[in-house]
Design a protein around this motif. Structure first.
Motif, short mmCIF file in Angstrom:
data_model
loop_
_atom_site.label_atom_id
_atom_site.label_comp_id
_atom_site.label_asym_id
_atom_site.label_seq_id
_atom_site.Cartn_x
_atom_site.Cartn_y
_atom_site.Cartn_z
N ASP A 44 0.83 -1.21 0.00
CA ASP A 44 0.00 0.00 0.00
C ASP A 44 0.86 1.25 0.00
N TYR A 45 1.86 1.32 0.85
CA TYR A 45 2.72 2.49 0.91
C TYR A 45 3.63 2.58 -0.31
N ASP A 83 2.51 1.47 -3.32
CA ASP A 83 1.57 1.56 -4.45
C ASP A 83 1.85 0.49 -5.51
N TYR A 94 0.88 -3.81 -6.35
CA TYR A 94 0.20 -5.04 -5.96
C TYR A 94 1.22 -6.12 -5.65
N ASP A 131 -4.98 -2.25 4.80
CA ASP A 131 -4.26 -1.25 5.57
C ASP A 131 -5.26 -0.19 5.99
N TYR A 135 -5.59 2.80 3.95
CA TYR A 135 -6.08 2.62 2.57
C TYR A 135 -7.16 1.53 2.57
N HIS A 188 -8.75 -0.04 -0.86
CA HIS A 188 -7.91 -0.47 -1.98
C HIS A 188 -6.83 -1.41 -1.46
N VAL A 189 -7.12 -2.70 -1.46
CA VAL A 189 -6.22 -3.70 -0.88
C VAL A 189 -5.25 -4.18 -1.96
N ARG A 190 -3.98 -3.98 -1.72
CA ARG A 190 -2.96 -4.36 -2.71
C ARG A 190 -2.29 -5.70 -2.39
#
Length: 283
Positions: free
Chosen positions: A117-118, A120, A122, A149, A152, A155-157
């Protein structure tokens, strides 16, 4: 011994504003101010011997600053009874991931932290797959933020599906899925991840996961692949340790979770024993 496998600190000059910024973004309150000394105070209060510090490289140009800070921290605490042990970090956008991973290893750092997430990215992105594969070749442990997270939430990466793909295609030797396999995705963890050849840490779970789900994952996954962790300063070390000790009643299972599994992944180092004076008196 008690090892907390997932903690964070920040350099003194930026700790206060970094914590304040993260608190605002995630709408949470930290248990401490993110300074090195605050983590040490927490460890003494809780009875934690070693805290693994996990830095996150949020931009490629931070690489050298972050990893040199980590190496200096390890040198400072070498041989101390209560000690910090830092991993390194790498950003997936680096054009030389192999060279940077070799540099991390040459600095004596035993692992890296990835945060989809940090960063950006996947988790099943080819850039991460390459890093994971080469990290395995260098015998580096990799800790990755897994699941939602709280900064975020929409938007789960690092999804369960992406974790499955990584395990199937790369099979990293020393991969640790933070937050018990996937923060707030624990039903999926129990169904799809538990039992696979991957480590789970318990960071930031004690206030969120039910006893029933925690124990179901523990039974299926096995205590030999679970690491005690808190995510300090975002969880309290005393509270998290009490949570684990309440749920895990078998002494051998508890020992594995609190320190033995950590010792199988990395070299924890030996604390200097205060016996020299006694030895002199005895002679």
């Amino acid at each position: 011994m008690v090892v907390d496998f997932h903690t964070h600190i920040f350099p003194e000059k930026i700790a206060a504003r970094t914590i304040a910024k993260l608190e605002e973004k995630a709408s949470v309150k930290a248990y401490s101010d993110g300074r090195e000394e605050s983590l040490l105070q927490s460890m003494r209060q809780a009875g934690v011997d070693v805290s693994i510090v996990l830095p996150v490289v949020t931009a490629p140009e931070q690489f050298h600053t972050v990893n040199r800070f980590a190496a200096a921290l390890n040198e400072k605490y070498q041989g101390k009874r209560t000690r910090l042990l830092s991993f390194g970090g790498i950003h997936p956008d680096t054009p030389d991931y192999q060279g940077q991973l070799r540099e991390i290893r040459s600095l004596g750092l035993q692992g890296i932290k990835l945060h989809p997430d940090y960063q950006d990215t996947y988790f099943d992105d080819i850039r991460y797959l390459r890093i994971l594969d080469y990290a395995s070749q260098l015998d580096l442990t990799v800790v990755v933020h897994a699941g939602i997270d709280i900064g975020y939430p929409d938007h789960v990466r690092c999804t369960i599906k992406s974790i499955q793909k990584v395990l199937d295609e790369v099979a990293p030797k020393k991969l640790v899925l933070a937050h018990y396999g996937g923060f707030k995705l624990w039903e999926e963890v129990a169904e799809c991840i538990a039992g696979r050849d991957v480590y789970l840490d318990t960071a930031y779970t004690s206030d969120f996961i039910s006893d029933e789900v925690f124990l179901r994952i523990l039974k299926k996954h096995g205590s030999d692949k679970i690491l005690f962790a808190t995510d300090s300063p975002w969880s309290g070390q005393p509270q998290s340790l009490a949570h684990i000790r309440r749920l895990v009643t078998d002494r051998e299972d508890l020992a594995q979770i609190l320190w033995k599994n950590a010792g199988s992944l990395i070299e924890l180092g030996q604390a200097e024993q205060p016996v020299k004076a006694a030895a002199v008196q005895a002679s």
